[in-house]
Scaffold this motif. Structure first.
Motif, PDB file in Angstrom:
ATOM      1  N   MET A 189       0.844  -1.183   0.000  1.00  0.00           N
ATOM      2  CA  MET A 189       0.000   0.000   0.000  1.00  0.00           C
ATOM      3  C   MET A 189       0.878   1.230   0.000  1.00  0.00           C
ATOM      4  SD  MET A 189      -2.766   1.171   2.853  1.00  0.00           S
ATOM      5  CE  MET A 189      -3.455  -0.472   2.888  1.00  0.00           C
ATOM      6  N   SER A 190       0.580   2.153  -0.869  1.00  0.00           N
ATOM      7  CA  SER A 190       1.372   3.370  -0.935  1.00  0.00           C
ATOM      8  C   SER A 190       0.749   4.426  -0.055  1.00  0.00           C
ATOM      9  CB  SER A 190       1.434   3.871  -2.379  1.00  0.00           C
ATOM     10  OG  SER A 190       2.065   5.105  -2.450  1.00  0.00           O
ATOM     11  N   HIS A 191       1.589   5.179   0.605  1.00  0.00           N
ATOM     12  CA  HIS A 191       1.101   6.237   1.472  1.00  0.00           C
ATOM     13  C   HIS A 191       1.844   7.518   1.153  1.00  0.00           C
ATOM     14  CE1 HIS A 191      -1.073   3.405   4.020  1.00  0.00           C
ATOM     15  NE2 HIS A 191      -0.048   2.621   3.805  1.00  0.00           N
ATOM     16  N   VAL A 192       1.118   8.611   1.095  1.00  0.00           N
ATOM     17  CA  VAL A 192       1.751   9.898   0.910  1.00  0.00           C
ATOM     18  C   VAL A 192       1.756  10.587   2.252  1.00  0.00           C
ATOM     19  CG1 VAL A 192       1.660  12.081  -0.291  1.00  0.00           C
ATOM     20  CG2 VAL A 192       0.945  10.007  -1.461  1.00  0.00           C
ATOM     21  N   GLY A 193       2.865  10.498   2.954  1.00  0.00           N
ATOM     22  CA  GLY A 193       3.029  11.192   4.227  1.00  0.00           C
ATOM     23  C   GLY A 193       2.191  10.671   5.355  1.00  0.00           C
ATOM     24  N   VAL A 194       2.010   9.367   5.477  1.00  0.00           N
ATOM     25  CA  VAL A 194       1.272   8.826   6.608  1.00  0.00           C
ATOM     26  C   VAL A 194       2.238   8.175   7.571  1.00  0.00           C
ATOM     27  CG1 VAL A 194      -0.565   7.313   7.361  1.00  0.00           C
ATOM     28  CG2 VAL A 194      -0.675   8.337   5.137  1.00  0.00           C
ATOM     29  N   PRO A 195       2.617   8.840   8.659  1.00  0.00           N
ATOM     30  CA  PRO A 195       3.481   8.187   9.620  1.00  0.00           C
ATOM     31  C   PRO A 195       2.719   7.106  10.344  1.00  0.00           C
ATOM     32  CG  PRO A 195       3.429  10.572   9.936  1.00  0.00           C
ATOM     33  CD  PRO A 195       2.307  10.205   9.029  1.00  0.00           C
ATOM     34  N   ARG A 196       3.328   5.962  10.491  1.00  0.00           N
ATOM     35  CA  ARG A 196       2.691   4.877  11.222  1.00  0.00           C
ATOM     36  C   ARG A 196       3.707   4.240  12.152  1.00  0.00           C
ATOM     37  NH1 ARG A 196      -0.410   1.315   6.922  1.00  0.00           N
ATOM     38  NH2 ARG A 196       1.718   0.898   6.352  1.00  0.00           N
ATOM     39  N   GLY A 197       3.191   3.588  13.168  1.00  0.00           N
ATOM     40  CA  GLY A 197       4.058   2.923  14.113  1.00  0.00           C
ATOM     41  C   GLY A 197       4.817   3.893  14.986  1.00  0.00           C
ATOM     42  N   THR A 198       4.215   5.055  15.283  1.00  0.00           N
ATOM     43  CA  THR A 198       4.884   6.027  16.127  1.00  0.00           C
ATOM     44  C   THR A 198       4.071   6.242  17.379  1.00  0.00           C
ATOM     45  OG1 THR A 198       3.738   7.892  15.158  1.00  0.00           O
ATOM     46  CG2 THR A 198       5.773   7.226  14.101  1.00  0.00           C
ATOM     47  N   ALA A 199       4.721   6.834  18.384  1.00  0.00           N
ATOM     48  CA  ALA A 199       3.993   7.145  19.601  1.00  0.00           C
ATOM     49  C   ALA A 199       2.975   8.227  19.350  1.00  0.00           C
ATOM     50  CB  ALA A 199       4.966   7.605  20.686  1.00  0.00           C
ATOM     51  N   ARG A 200       3.230   9.012  18.336  1.00  0.00           N
ATOM     52  CA  ARG A 200       2.305  10.076  18.017  1.00  0.00           C
ATOM     53  C   ARG A 200       1.976  10.027  16.546  1.00  0.00           C
ATOM     54  NH1 ARG A 200       3.256  16.509  18.945  1.00  0.00           N
ATOM     55  NH2 ARG A 200       1.104  17.136  18.723  1.00  0.00           N
ATOM     56  N   LYS A 201       0.707   9.836  16.224  1.00  0.00           N
ATOM     57  CA  LYS A 201       0.302   9.770  14.837  1.00  0.00           C
ATOM     58  C   LYS A 201       0.164  11.201  14.331  1.00  0.00           C
ATOM     59  CE  LYS A 201      -0.026   5.330  15.037  1.00  0.00           C
ATOM     60  NZ  LYS A 201       0.922   4.465  14.395  1.00  0.00           N
ATOM     61  N   ARG A 202       1.204  11.710  13.718  1.00  0.00           N
ATOM     62  CA  ARG A 202       1.200  13.084  13.280  1.00  0.00           C
ATOM     63  C   ARG A 202       0.307  13.241  12.058  1.00  0.00           C
ATOM     64  NH1 ARG A 202       6.521  12.031  14.702  1.00  0.00           N
ATOM     65  NH2 ARG A 202       7.042  11.565  12.561  1.00  0.00           N
ATOM     66  N   ARG A 203      -0.225  14.448  11.928  1.00  0.00           N
ATOM     67  CA  ARG A 203      -1.254  14.689  10.925  1.00  0.00           C
ATOM     68  C   ARG A 203      -0.639  14.994   9.574  1.00  0.00           C
ATOM     69  NH1 ARG A 203      -5.179  12.344  12.507  1.00  0.00           N
ATOM     70  NH2 ARG A 203      -6.862  13.783  12.181  1.00  0.00           N
ATOM     71  N   SER A 204      -0.474  13.977   8.772  1.00  0.00           N
ATOM     72  CA  SER A 204       0.055  14.139   7.429  1.00  0.00           C
ATOM     73  C   SER A 204      -0.987  13.700   6.430  1.00  0.00           C
ATOM     74  CB  SER A 204       1.315  13.294   7.242  1.00  0.00           C
ATOM     75  OG  SER A 204       2.313  13.686   8.136  1.00  0.00           O
ATOM     76  N   PHE A 244      15.633  -1.140   5.631  1.00  0.00           N
ATOM     77  CA  PHE A 244      14.479  -0.502   5.009  1.00  0.00           C
ATOM     78  C   PHE A 244      14.844  -0.214   3.559  1.00  0.00           C
ATOM     79  CE2 PHE A 244      13.994   0.398   9.533  1.00  0.00           C
ATOM     80  CZ  PHE A 244      12.677   0.006   9.736  1.00  0.00           C
ATOM     81  N   ARG A 245      14.098  -0.833   2.645  1.00  0.00           N
ATOM     82  CA  ARG A 245      14.440  -0.784   1.227  1.00  0.00           C
ATOM     83  C   ARG A 245      13.334  -0.078   0.446  1.00  0.00           C
ATOM     84  NH1 ARG A 245      16.418  -6.302  -0.708  1.00  0.00           N
ATOM     85  NH2 ARG A 245      18.320  -5.452   0.238  1.00  0.00           N
ATOM     86  N   ALA A 246      13.722   0.908  -0.355  1.00  0.00           N
ATOM     87  CA  ALA A 246      12.755   1.657  -1.152  1.00  0.00           C
ATOM     88  C   ALA A 246      12.254   0.788  -2.306  1.00  0.00           C
ATOM     89  CB  ALA A 246      13.390   2.925  -1.686  1.00  0.00           C
ATOM     90  N   VAL A 247      10.950   0.518  -2.306  1.00  0.00           N
ATOM     91  CA  VAL A 247      10.318  -0.271  -3.373  1.00  0.00           C
ATOM     92  C   VAL A 247       8.986   0.390  -3.698  1.00  0.00           C
ATOM     93  CG1 VAL A 247       9.464  -2.525  -4.095  1.00  0.00           C
ATOM     94  CG2 VAL A 247      11.376  -2.391  -2.481  1.00  0.00           C
ATOM     95  N   ALA A 248       8.806   0.794  -4.949  1.00  0.00           N
ATOM     96  CA  ALA A 248       7.550   1.417  -5.362  1.00  0.00           C
ATOM     97  C   ALA A 248       6.394   0.436  -5.203  1.00  0.00           C
ATOM     98  CB  ALA A 248       7.649   1.884  -6.809  1.00  0.00           C
ATOM     99  N   THR A 249       5.213   0.964  -4.967  1.00  0.00           N
ATOM    100  CA  THR A 249       4.042   0.118  -4.746  1.00  0.00           C
ATOM    101  C   THR A 249       3.832  -0.869  -5.888  1.00  0.00           C
ATOM    102  OG1 THR A 249       2.983   1.908  -3.510  1.00  0.00           O
ATOM    103  CG2 THR A 249       1.562   0.138  -4.304  1.00  0.00           C
ATOM    104  N   GLY A 250       3.973  -0.397  -7.115  1.00  0.00           N
ATOM    105  CA  GLY A 250       3.746  -1.268  -8.256  1.00  0.00           C
ATOM    106  C   GLY A 250       4.774  -2.364  -8.431  1.00  0.00           C
ATOM    107  N   ASP A 251       5.915  -2.239  -7.751  1.00  0.00           N
ATOM    108  CA  ASP A 251       6.990  -3.229  -7.883  1.00  0.00           C
ATOM    109  C   ASP A 251       7.037  -4.222  -6.722  1.00  0.00           C
ATOM    110  OD1 ASP A 251       7.776  -1.912 -10.189  1.00  0.00           O
ATOM    111  OD2 ASP A 251       9.187  -0.610  -9.132  1.00  0.00           O
ATOM    112  N   ARG A 252       6.128  -4.090  -5.775  1.00  0.00           N
ATOM    113  CA  ARG A 252       6.247  -4.892  -4.556  1.00  0.00           C
ATOM    114  C   ARG A 252       5.885  -6.354  -4.756  1.00  0.00           C
ATOM    115  NH1 ARG A 252       4.672  -0.568   0.266  1.00  0.00           N
ATOM    116  NH2 ARG A 252       6.359   0.866  -0.308  1.00  0.00           N
TER     117      ARG A 252
END
Length: 794
Positions: A1-16, A260-268
């Motif tokens: 799943m591709s996300h544009v600025g969605v921080p996850r797995g943090t103590a604080r879910k910042r608003r992106s 942590f490896r950069a892989v585009a959503t379409g290539d996963r």
């Protein structure tokens, strides 16, 4: 799943800002995920391959797919993204990580205790640190680190390029306590969300000087304090490598390294099949293929089939063979070439499917929700009646079903802007606006002057949409509606609120005009500085206070909300009305306004005013991962057309969707997502703050991209962030949420699906939901636990 600025797995879910890019295909219900579709909303537990540490092998490397290399490792800069958050979560202290229900919990690895020890005359929080807590260079974590971070983020020194100062600007001083393990923080103003502070906590070497903060921490972190430390960032290979921290005092990391490896959503899918990654967020199409590879079955109980030639039946195969071996040489050659190409594609597909058998899809609900945003800056949506009509035309359950039901996830419309189902603060406040009701939507549009007659200019000199025209249209429509209602025995459309169906719940005699509540729609007033100084209708985003993390498209902002208030009697009046089934005052047309009768096929003709048709520009992303978002958009367009609202769907690139359209206000309708937060009084305020005109004619919108807000909503946020009683603060947030619903600038639709492909041999990783990952517990199952002779990956 591709996300544009969605921080996850943090103590604080910042608003992106985030775009939903999950495909929606048939997917069997996967093991390990049940649902609780209770009265408080649809919830899904985290889906993680849980195993005790004794069942996890020592060593190995896990490759984790991310969207891109982080642009910065400083989580407090404006261009910090989801990868920044993922990496810093394994490297730096998080004092209050979130649990599975999105609640902050004290982290014993760093804190023995943390609590408010004084509230008068000043709020004082006393942190007692774990005496073993040290940075990777051997220095103790202590008060100097807290002081340096406070000074960097307080906003008092503009030399620090920070994206936010929320909470830090309220601190008056930080002192050493009774000993080196105590940190005493005194606030100048009470701050309810104090647990959100100092997470992540950086060493003073990073936050102690502007140069180190602005530039030094972007590419490396010399000192860290987590189960892992940073080995390096390799731009050439698109990898960030973490290795076990030898100075970590807690439970040691099971893995030797985490990449942590950069892989585009379409290539996963290809990367998973080739074994290049072990963990990856995926879309529903990839999840479908993984389920198929494992022998999964579809909703009809039949085996899932997909791939080149999968849909070719016996008859089609026979015809293809006949052509390939027929007398027409040219056709036969083309057929043989096509069959050869299909066989090659089928072989490649089969090889990928064999590789995908090593994975399982873990699924839950993502800690983020998708909304329909209505831009109230100008045009028809500047009228709150039209916004409410749009909302009342939507069948939100149908939209939820479109996205979540095919995945076997709980499908229930989201009822809050400020909390997700399962969080303690969640309450469904959607009744403040009201549910789907075509007749109410039509009556609202008629009251706003949008009529079938208004769509075409009259040739007799009478202005289309004039008072006479509207009265004639309403009179005729009222007769038709009354006649139809008498047949049903329910009364006129205007009086339908008094029926027993419970949809509206307001009798016509109780209906009253919408309360003003200080509602501010940009471009709909004559306030100084409220418009373009040149007389145009365009409003330019100006720097405004960045009170929370958001997309890199946002500028650093400055300015504060208006001091204007509302009358004392508004809260009590609205509270009483909000409790009525069907919504608050203003959700309906005034008494006597009849809903125009629909056409014979049940659809409305085009509406207009003064010869201008009622048409809304619906902007959607065009990327390959955005199909479900466009599917939802198509359904919304059809629902709006049924009440006479036309939409023009404009598809734009994913790269420009946010910056060039959402943030700049170049849209009428749009779909985008916000992540959840444990601290709505702090993190959600800039999203719903009333826009404020600047002296230069620009507009300070913070993160309120709908440009719709009220003074009272702002006041409720301000009260909640200073309320130290948690129950009272939650009640204030629920009141604010009801007001946000009534303003109809944002219509929450559904919590996004979370699909994670993980190596079957991995433990303690998967779809975490709200929860912060325990990186030190992630690893490969021991042979006896995995049921295989060997499962460690070197």
């Amino acid at each position: 799943m591709s996300h544009v600025g969605v921080p996850r797995g943090t103590a604080r879910k910042r608003r992106s800002l985030a775009l939903l890019t999950t495909g929606v295909l048939t997917l069997p219900v996967l093991a390990g995920c049940s649902s609780d579709d209770g009265a408080t909303g649809a919830t899904a537990p985290q889906d993680v391959a849980v195993a005790g540490r004794s069942m996890v092998a020592e060593g190995g490397t896990v490759n984790w797919a991310v969207d891109a290399l982080p642009t910065t490792l400083n989580a407090f800069q404006a261009d910090a993204d989801a990868t920044t958050t993922r990496i810093t979560g394994a490297l730096l202290p998080t004092l209050f990580p979130l649990d599975a229900k999105g609640r902050p919990q004290l982290n014993p690895d760093y804190l023995e205790s943390a609590k408010v020890v004084e509230s008068e005359p000043r709020q004082v929080v006393l942190y007692r640190l774990n005496q073993q807590a040290v940075w990777s260079d051997g220095r103790e974590i202590g008060a100097p680190d807290f002081v340096a971070q406070w000074r960097a983020l307080s906003g008092k020194d503009s030399a620090f390029w920070t994206a936010r100062n929320a909470g830090y600007e309220r601190i008056e001083k930080i002192e050493r306590g009774a000993d080196d393990l105590e940190v005493r923080v005194t606030f100048a103003k009470p701050y309810a969300d104090w647990r959100s502070l100092f997470s992540p906590l950086y060493p003073k070497d990073v936050t102690g000087s502007p140069d180190a903060f602005n530039d030094g921490a972007r590419t490396t972190l010399k000192a860290t304090s987590g189960p892992f430390r940073l080995r390096g960032v390799e731009k050439a290979t698109g990898e960030v490598t973490l290795v076990r921290n030898p100075r970590w005092w807690g439970s040691p990391a099971k893995l030797d390294s985490l990449v942590f490896r950069a892989v585009a959503t379409g290539d996963r899918t290809e990367a998973l099949a080739a074994g290049r990654v072990d963990v990856a967020d995926v879309d529903a199409a990839a999840a479908h293929r993984i389920a198929q590879a494992a022998g999964g079955k579809g909703a009809d109980g039949q085996p899932l089939t997909q791939g080149p030639g999968a849909g070719e039946g016996p008859a089609a195969a026979l015809r293809a063979w006949a052509v390939a071996h027929g007398s027409n040489a040219k056709a036969a050659a083309a057929a043989r070439a096509a069959r050869k190409k299909t066989r090659a594609a089928a072989d490649a597909y089969a090889a990928e499917q064999a590789g995908l058998r090593a994975y399982v899809v873990r699924k839950s609900l993502d800690p983020a929700y998708t909304q329909l945003a209505l831009n109230g800056e100008s045009g028809p949506l500047a009228d709150d009646r039209v916004r409410r009509a749009v909302a009342r035309a939507l069948d939100r359950q149908e939209l939820v079903d479109t996205v979540l039901r095919p995945l076997g996830l709980p499908a229930r419309p989201l009822g809050s802007h400020l909390a997700l189902a399962g969080q303690p603060a969640y309450k469904d406040s959607s009744d403040a606006l009201g549910g789907q009701d075509t007749e109410v939507a039509q009556a609202l549009l008629a009251d706003a002057g949008w009529t079938p007659e208004g769509a075409v200019k009259k040739s007799d000199g009478t202005k289309a949409g004039s008072e006479a025209g509207k009265k004639d249209a309403e009179k005729e429509a009222g007769k038709a509606a009354k006649k139809d209602a008498e047949k049903k025995g329910t009364g006129t459309a205007a009086g339908k609120a008094g029926s027993t169906d419970g949809k509206t719940g307001d009798g016509a005699d109780r209906r009253e005009p919408a309360l003003d509540d200080g509602l501010y729609i940009v471009g709909d007033d004559d306030k100084p500085g409220g418009g373009d100084p040149a007389g145009g209708a365009t409003h330019v985003l100006a720097p405004a206070p960045a009170a929370a993390f958001h997309s890199s498209a946002l500028l650093r902002q400055a300015g504060y909300l208006s001091e204007s208030g509302i009358s004392e009697d508004v809260p009590s009046r609205v509270t009483a009305q909000d409790k009525r089934p069907g919504g608050a005052a203003g959700a309906y047309a005034p008494a006597g306004t009849a809903a125009p009768a629909p056409a014979a096929d049940g659809r409305r003709g085009p509406l207009g005013k003064d010869g201008k048709p009622l048409t809304l520009r619906f902007v959607l992303p065009s990327g390959p991962g955005s199909e479900p978002l466009r599917s939802v958009g198509d359904k919304i367009s059809a629902m709006l057309e049924s009440v006479g609202i036309r939409t023009e769907i404009t598809k734009v690139s994913d790269e420009s969707y946010f910056q060039d359209h959402i943030a700049s206000g170049d849209y009428d309708l749009a779909l985008y997502s916000w992540p959840a937060t444990a601290y709505p009084a702090t993190d959600d305020r800039p999203i719903f703050a009333k826009p404020v005109p600047a002296t230069d004619g620009s507009l300070l919108v913070e993160q309120n991209y709908t440009r719709v807000g009220t003074d009272h909503i702002d006041q409720l946020f301000d009260q909640a962030v200073s309320e130290l009683d948690e129950d009272a603060a939650r009640d204030l947030m629920k009141q604010a949420d009801a007001r946000i619903w009534a303003a109809a600038g944002s219509i929450p639709l559904y919590q996004r699906p979370q699909l994670v492909a993980a190596n079957r041999k991995l433990a303690n990783v998967g779809a975490f939901g709200f929860a912060t990952p325990h990186y030190q517990d992630i690893g490969f199952k021991k042979p006896q636990a995995a049921g295989a002779p060997a499962n460690k990956k070197k």
